[in-house]
Design a protein around this motif. Structure first.
Motif, mmCIF file in Angstrom:
data_model
loop_
_atom_site.group_PDB
_atom_site.id
_atom_site.type_symbol
_atom_site.label_atom_id
_atom_site.label_comp_id
_atom_site.label_asym_id
_atom_site.label_seq_id
_atom_site.Cartn_x
_atom_site.Cartn_y
_atom_site.Cartn_z
ATOM 1 N N GLN A 61 0.835 -1.205 0.000
ATOM 2 C CA GLN A 61 0.000 0.000 0.000
ATOM 3 C C GLN A 61 0.871 1.258 0.000
ATOM 4 N N VAL A 62 1.953 1.223 0.790
ATOM 5 C CA VAL A 62 2.871 2.371 0.835
ATOM 6 C C VAL A 62 3.474 2.589 -0.548
ATOM 7 N N GLN A 63 3.901 1.479 -1.169
ATOM 8 C CA GLN A 63 4.493 1.553 -2.505
ATOM 9 C C GLN A 63 3.488 2.146 -3.501
ATOM 10 N N LEU A 64 2.239 1.705 -3.369
ATOM 11 C CA LEU A 64 1.181 2.184 -4.257
ATOM 12 C C LEU A 64 0.920 3.680 -4.048
ATOM 13 N N GLU A 66 3.033 5.880 -2.900
ATOM 14 C CA GLU A 66 4.177 6.632 -3.426
ATOM 15 C C GLU A 66 4.063 6.793 -4.943
ATOM 16 N N LYS A 67 3.685 5.710 -5.605
ATOM 17 C CA LYS A 67 3.512 5.758 -7.061
ATOM 18 C C LYS A 67 2.395 6.735 -7.428
ATOM 19 N N TYR B 64 2.975 -6.176 -8.128
ATOM 20 C CA TYR B 64 2.007 -5.795 -7.092
ATOM 21 C C TYR B 64 1.086 -6.967 -6.789
ATOM 22 N N ASN B 100 13.110 0.286 -7.873
ATOM 23 C CA ASN B 100 12.009 0.477 -6.925
ATOM 24 C C ASN B 100 12.540 0.242 -5.513
ATOM 25 N N ARG B 102 11.232 0.067 -2.673
ATOM 26 C CA ARG B 102 10.427 -0.785 -1.779
ATOM 27 C C ARG B 102 10.507 -2.258 -2.169
ATOM 28 N N LEU B 106 10.258 -5.763 0.150
ATOM 29 C CA LEU B 106 9.139 -6.701 -0.001
ATOM 30 C C LEU B 106 9.651 -8.120 -0.267
#
Lengths: 139, 125
Positions: A61-64, A66-67, B64, B100, B102, B106
Motif C-alpha cells: 500500500q505504501v508503494q502504491l 508513493e507511485k 504488485y 524500486n 520498496r 518486499l
C-alpha cells in the motif's frame, strides 16, 4: 540481505489460554491432549501468516501511495504546461520564463518537465551548415 | 499431468510451467477479483506436481499483489518448504525492479520465513 527489523507479535489471548490449559495437562498422553496441541500449533501458524499478510500488504500500500503521488505530481506538471502559452523568441527560440528572463529551450524543459535533450543535426541543417564542406570532402 | 499455462490479464499474473526447464514462472500484477478462485487450481497443480517431481524451480516476478494474493503466494511458499523437507530439490528466484526502493524490502519480507534456497535478484525495471 539488509538486516531485518525486530518485530513484536502480540501473543493472541486464545494462544495464551490454550498454553495455560496445555501446561496443566502436560503429563497426560491422551489423544485429546495431542490433538489440542496440534490444533494450537496450526492456529499459531495461521496467526503468523495473517501477521505476515498484513505486514506485506501494508508495504504494498505504501508503494502504491508513493507511485500515486509521483503520478499526481507528473499530472500536475503536465496540466500546468497544457494551460500556458509559452512566449518564445521567433529568432533564437529562447523561452521567456518569469521575470523577463529568457531561457534556452533545453534548460526550460529540463527544469519544468524533466525532459533532457540530446543534440544532433537534422539533414536540412547539415546541408545548410556543412554542405560546402561535405561537397569538398566528396570531391 | 495437465500443463499449467495461465496467460496474464490486467489483474492476474502469468502462471506458466515449462516442462523442459522445470521452471514454474509467476509474473505480472496480481489483484484478481477473487484470488482464491485464481490460485486454487495453481495450488492443486503444484501439490500434484510436487508429488511426482524430484526438483522444481519457481521464478517470481510480481510487481504488485493484493492481500489475498499475498496469502496465496505464502501458501505456495509453504508447499515449497514442505517439498524441500521431503527431500526434493527446490529453488526460488525472486526478481525485483532495482529502481524500486520498496521492492527489495518486499522480497526480503517474503524470504524471511522460507527455509528453502531463496535468491533475490535485481532486474532492470
Amino acid at each position: 540481505m539488509t538486516p531485518r527489523k525486530e518485530k513484536t507479535v502480540m501473543k493472541d489471548t486464545v494462544v495464551r489460554e490454550a498454553e495455560e490449559i496445555l501446561s496443566l495437562h502436560s503429563g497426560e498422553a491422551s489423544l485429546l491432549y495431542s490433538k489440542f496441541k496440534a490444533l494450537l500449533h496450526d492456529y499459531e501458524k495461521l496467526l503468523h501468516k495473517l501477521d505476515k499478510v498484513i505486514t506485506i500488504s501494508d508495504k504494498y500500500q505504501v508503494q502504491l501511495m508513493e507511485k500515486t503521488d509521483q503520478l499526481n505530481s507528473a499530472l500536475a506538471q503536465l496540466n500546468q504546461l497544457k494551460k500556458i502559452i509559452l512566449p518564445i523568441c521567433m529568432f533564437c527560440k529562447k523561452i521567456r520564463s518569469d521575470a523577463d528572463y529568457w531561457q534556452q529551450i533545453e534548460s526550460y524543459f529540463a527544469e519544468h518537465i524533466e525532459v533532457m535533450f540530446s543534440h544532433g543535426i537534422c539533414p536540412e541543417c547539415m546541408k545548410e551548415k556543412y554542405g560546402e564542406l561535405l561537397a569538398n570532402h566528396k570531391d | 499431468m495437465a500443463p499449467l499455462d495461465l496467460q496474464p490479464t490486467g489483474s492476474s499474473p502469468k502462471v506458466c510451467f515449462d516442462p523442459f526447464t522445470g521452471i514454474l514462472e509467476l509474473s505480472g500484477d496480481s489483484y484478481p477479483e477473487n484470488s482464491f478462485d485464481f490460485y486454487t487450481p495453481v495450488l492443486s497443480w503444484l501439490k500434484e506436481h510436487l508429488r511426482e517431481t524430484e526438483a522444481l524451480q519457481v521464478h517470481f516476478n510480481i510487481v504488485y499483489m493484493n492481500s489475498s494474493s499475498i496469502k496465496c503466494v505464502l501458501d505456495i511458499l509453504d508447499l515449497m518448504e514442505e517439498a524441500e523437507a521431503a527431500g526434493k530439490k527446490i529453488l526460488i528466484n525472486w526478481y525485483y525492479d532495482r529502481e524500486n526502493p520498496r521492492a527489495l524490502d518486499l522480497a526480503e519480507e517474503f524470504a524471511e520465513d522460507v527455509g528453502v534456497p531463496f535468491h533475490i535478484i535485481p532486474v532492470e525495471g
